[in-house]
Design a protein around this motif. Structure first.
Motif: not given
Length: 232
Positions: A56-65
Motif C-alpha cells: 500500500v503506497g509502496g509499503v509492504e504492510v504485513a512486514t513493515d508494521r
C-alpha cells in the motif's frame, strides 16, 4: 496484491489473486464467506499472506508494521473490537506515541482532530459513556489522526441507526484518503469510482458501480428466490 495466497483455519481463502486498487473510492462486495473481511485484514496488514505480496503506497504492510500504521488504517464493524483505552484522548494518542511522537505532541494532534470534528471536550471523556455511534466516531478519529493514505472500512454502518449512519457517511464522504469499503449495503457505494465483486476468493466482476451492482443484485435476488438452501 501480487500472486496472493492465504488460508485460514484450513480453508483456502485466496489462491494466486492479483488486484490493483488505485481508484479513490472502491467498494468490495460479495456474499458471506467470499473473502471480503480477510481481504480487509490483509490490506491493513493485520494478517500476512502465505504467499505473494501486498503493498500500500509502496509499503509492504504485513512486514513493515511501523510504516503501515501511517499508511493504512482500518475501521471495523464493531468499535469495541478496536478500542483499547478507557478515555478518548488515550485512544487517539496511542498510535501517535507508537510512531515515536512525544506525549505533548500526541496530545496536541489528538486535540486538533477532536476540534476538527467539533468534539473539543472529549479528550478526557470515558469511552464507556459514549453511544455506539460515538464510539464509531472515536475509531474514525483514531485512524485519521495517523494521516493514512488509505482507510479500509469493514461494514462500518452495521447495527447503526439511520441518523448515525447519515452522520458517519457525511464524515467519510469528506475524507481525503482513499477508501476501500467492504459492505453489503449497496446504496452506500453507488457513487464510488469502482466496485469489486468477490466470489469464493476470486474476482467475479470489477468495474464501475453502474455496471457491477445491477448484475450482483440480479444474481442475489435469483439466489434468494430459490427453494434450495443448500448453498447458504
Amino acid at each position: 496484491m501480487r500472486d496472493l495466497s492465504y488460508a485460514r483455519e484450513g480453508h483456502q481463502v485466496f489462491a494466486g489473486l492479483n488486484l490493483d486498487l488505485s481508484d479513490h473510492r472502491v467498494g468490495i462486495i460479495g456474499r458471506n464467506g467470499s473473502g471480503k473481511t480477510q481481504m480487509a485484514r490483509l490490506i491493513a496488514g493485520l494478517a500476512a499472506p502465505d504467499a505473494g505480496t501486498i503493498t500500500v503506497g509502496g509499503v509492504e504492510v504485513a512486514t513493515d508494521r511501523k510504516a503501515a500504521l501511517s499508511t493504512v488504517g482500518i475501521l471495523f464493524q464493531n468499535p469495541d473490537h478496536q478500542i483499547i483505552f478507557p478515555t478518548v484522548g488515550e485512544e487517539l494518542g496511542f498510535g501517535l506515541t507508537s510512531q515515536g511522537l512525544d506525549k505533548a505532541a500526541a496530545r496536541q494532534r489528538a486535540l486538533d482532530i477532536l476540534a476538527r470534528f467539533n468534539r473539543p471536550d472529549w479528550y478526557d471523556r470515558p469511552i464507556h459513556g459514549l453511544s455506539q455511534g460515538q464510539r464509531h466516531l472515536v475509531c474514525l478519529m483514531a485512524v485519521l489522526v495517523m494521516a493514512p493514505k488509505l482507510i479500509v472500512l469493514d461494514e462500518p454502518f452495521a447495527g447503526l441507526d439511520l441518523a448515525t449512519t447519515v452522520r458517519l457517511s457525511r464524515y467519510l464522504d469528506a475524507l481525503d484518503p482513499g477508501l476501500v469499503h467492504i459492505t453489503h449495503d449497496l446504496d452506500s457505494i453507488r457513487g464510488y469510482d469502482r466496485v469489486v465483486w468477490l466470489d469464493q476468493g476470486t474476482i467475479r466482476m470489477d468495474g464501475r458501480p453502474d455496471a457491477v451492482l445491477p448484475v450482483y443484485e440480479a444474481e442475489m435476488r435469483d439466489r434468494g428466490g430459490r427453494d434450495d438452501f443448500a448453498d447458504l
